[in-house]
Write an enzyme that holds these catalytic residues in place. Structure first.
Site, mmCIF file in Angstrom:
data_model
loop_
_atom_site.group_PDB
_atom_site.id
_atom_site.type_symbol
_atom_site.label_atom_id
_atom_site.label_comp_id
_atom_site.label_asym_id
_atom_site.label_seq_id
_atom_site.Cartn_x
_atom_site.Cartn_y
_atom_site.Cartn_z
ATOM 1 C CB SER A 20 -3.295 -51.831 -2.696
ATOM 2 O OG SER A 20 -2.067 -52.472 -2.546
ATOM 3 C CE1 TYR A 160 -11.007 -42.526 8.911
ATOM 4 C CE2 TYR A 160 -12.590 -40.715 8.890
ATOM 5 C CZ TYR A 160 -11.590 -41.452 8.266
ATOM 6 O OH TYR A 160 -11.179 -41.103 6.998
HETATM 7 P P1 NAI Z 1 -9.104 -47.472 0.627
HETATM 8 O O1 NAI Z 1 -9.670 -48.465 1.563
HETATM 9 O O2 NAI Z 1 -9.562 -47.425 -0.787
HETATM 10 O O3 NAI Z 1 -7.510 -47.587 0.617
HETATM 11 C C1 NAI Z 1 -6.792 -47.699 1.802
HETATM 12 C C2 NAI Z 1 -5.564 -48.550 1.539
HETATM 13 O O4 NAI Z 1 -4.839 -48.636 2.771
HETATM 14 C C3 NAI Z 1 -5.915 -49.975 1.116
HETATM 15 O O5 NAI Z 1 -5.159 -50.342 -0.024
HETATM 16 C C4 NAI Z 1 -5.538 -50.810 2.318
HETATM 17 O O6 NAI Z 1 -5.099 -52.124 1.989
HETATM 18 C C5 NAI Z 1 -4.419 -49.970 2.925
HETATM 19 N N1 NAI Z 1 -4.258 -50.269 4.345
HETATM 20 C C6 NAI Z 1 -5.202 -50.212 5.307
HETATM 21 N N2 NAI Z 1 -4.699 -50.627 6.472
HETATM 22 C C7 NAI Z 1 -3.403 -50.938 6.247
HETATM 23 C C8 NAI Z 1 -2.366 -51.443 7.065
HETATM 24 N N3 NAI Z 1 -2.561 -51.746 8.347
HETATM 25 N N4 NAI Z 1 -1.149 -51.641 6.511
HETATM 26 C C9 NAI Z 1 -0.931 -51.375 5.202
HETATM 27 N N5 NAI Z 1 -1.885 -50.913 4.379
HETATM 28 C C10 NAI Z 1 -3.107 -50.703 4.895
HETATM 29 O O7 NAI Z 1 -9.327 -46.056 1.357
HETATM 30 P P2 NAI Z 1 -9.276 -44.557 0.804
HETATM 31 O O8 NAI Z 1 -10.663 -44.061 0.753
HETATM 32 O O9 NAI Z 1 -8.403 -44.447 -0.351
HETATM 33 O O10 NAI Z 1 -8.607 -43.839 2.068
HETATM 34 C C11 NAI Z 1 -7.270 -43.366 2.044
HETATM 35 C C12 NAI Z 1 -7.117 -42.363 3.191
HETATM 36 O O11 NAI Z 1 -8.015 -41.274 2.962
HETATM 37 C C13 NAI Z 1 -7.451 -42.932 4.566
HETATM 38 O O12 NAI Z 1 -6.559 -42.402 5.512
HETATM 39 C C14 NAI Z 1 -8.847 -42.379 4.828
HETATM 40 O O13 NAI Z 1 -9.094 -42.233 6.197
HETATM 41 C C15 NAI Z 1 -8.752 -41.026 4.138
HETATM 42 N N6 NAI Z 1 -10.036 -40.457 3.790
HETATM 43 C C16 NAI Z 1 -10.884 -41.096 2.918
HETATM 44 C C17 NAI Z 1 -12.117 -40.524 2.626
HETATM 45 C C18 NAI Z 1 -13.097 -41.168 1.695
HETATM 46 O O14 NAI Z 1 -14.257 -40.704 1.639
HETATM 47 N N7 NAI Z 1 -12.713 -42.178 0.929
HETATM 48 C C19 NAI Z 1 -12.543 -39.253 3.236
HETATM 49 C C20 NAI Z 1 -11.558 -38.668 4.099
HETATM 50 C C21 NAI Z 1 -10.359 -39.258 4.363
#
Ligand code: NAI
Length: 256
Positions: A20, A160
């Site tokens: 999403s 984390y």
């Molecule tokens: P985001 O918050 O934009 O997207 C995460 C998505 O996961 C959201 O759509 C949310 O609804 C979904 N989600 C979270 N918990 C959930 C659950 N229990 N069940 C189903 N869906 C769930 O985050 P982003 O930045 O796109 O992060 C994606 C991945 O990348 C994560 O694993 C994060 O740890 C990793 N990451 C992100 C970084 C950043 O700077 N944005 C840096 C390093 C890693």
């Protein structure tokens, strides 16, 4: 004449979690553009609906609303994806959560929730793909989105960091178990990427801190698309001799 593109994913069915928002959403858009059929999973239904509208892809994208912290429910979820779209070639686990909390105020429930979504859900998805009822039998690829925080520390990020370091380790062992089935397992470790998750952290910073964090990235902060490119490379045949590795995609953050 058709142009040769080794990234093409025509005919492959890929499950993308966290689709999403942020990295998961850009990944879904990228894999779809490369020809994959998708099962997209998120707890945020509105985000999935708007992704569906963005892709306007009809039957090529099946949406499944689910909370991945319910580890025991993942097997049934994957079963629904297979029922709707056929057996799977790959899984990309992008759903993830974080909380910047000093260790003295960190609560057991809080760190268990982070670990459940970031790490245990990944293991369960990998376990499900190893089943004959789920795996399409060829071109198998699993990608878990880890983080540079699995390698380096950061104040307030103990839960984390724990979840991401464990994810890297789990993926290495899983890659050895699944190699004989032709399923590759890799992680991507991004640096700071501009997404809603990043904005949640950024709100806690003053301008000076923000500049200091950006300066840690010689190429600046990343965009979700930068990670999606790396996912496509690992899922497609371009990654066919790569397994058990963590690909760092961080604008140079870990180079110091
Ligand atoms: P985001 O918050 O934009 O997207 C995460 C998505 O996961 C959201 O759509 C949310 O609804 C979904 N989600 C979270 N918990 C959930 C659950 N229990 N069940 C189903 N869906 C769930 O985050 P982003 O930045 O796109 O992060 C994606 C991945 O990348 C994560 O694993 C994060 O740890 C990793 N990451 C992100 C970084 C950043 O700077 N944005 C840096 C390093 C890693």
């Amino acid at each position: 004449m058709t142009t040769f593109n080794p990234l093409r994913l025509d005919g492959r069915h890929i499950l993308v979690t966290g689709a999403s928002s942020g990295i998961g959403r850009r990944t879904a858009v990228m894999l779809h553009a490369l020809g994959a059929r998708l099962s997209v999973v998120d707890r945020d239904e509105a985000g999935l609906v708007s992704l569906g509208a963005e892709l306007s892809a009809g039957e090529a994208v099946a949406q499944h609303v689910a909370d991945l912290s319910d580890i025991a429910g993942i097997e049934a979820l994957v079963g629904r994806c297979v029922d709707a779209g056929g057996r799977l070639h790959g899984v990309v686990h992008c759903a993830g959560i974080q909380a910047i909390v000093p260790v003295r105020t960190l609560q057991i429930d809080g760190w268990r929730r982070i670990f459940a979504v970031n790490t245990e859900a990944a293991l369960m998805l990998g376990k499900c793909l190893s089943s004959r009822k789920v795996y399409a039998g060829q071109h198998g690829a699993i990608v878990f989105i880890s983080s540079v925080m699995g390698t380096v520390g950061s104040v307030g990020a103990v839960a984390y960091s724990m979840s991401k370091a464990a994810l890297d380790g789990m993926a290495r062992s899983l890659s050895l178990e699944l190699a004989s089935r032709g399923i590759r397992v890799n992680c991507i470790a991004p640096g700071f990427v501009r997404t809603p998750l990043f904005e949640q952290t950024e709100r806690l910073w003053d301008e000076e801190t923000k500049r200091a964090v950006e300066d840690l990235h010689p190429l600046g902060f990343g965009e979700a698309e930068d990670v999606a490119h790396a996912v496509a490379f690992l899922v497609a045949d371009t990654g066919r001799w790569i397994t058990g590795s963590t690909l760092v995609v961080d604008g140079g953050y870990l180079a110091r």
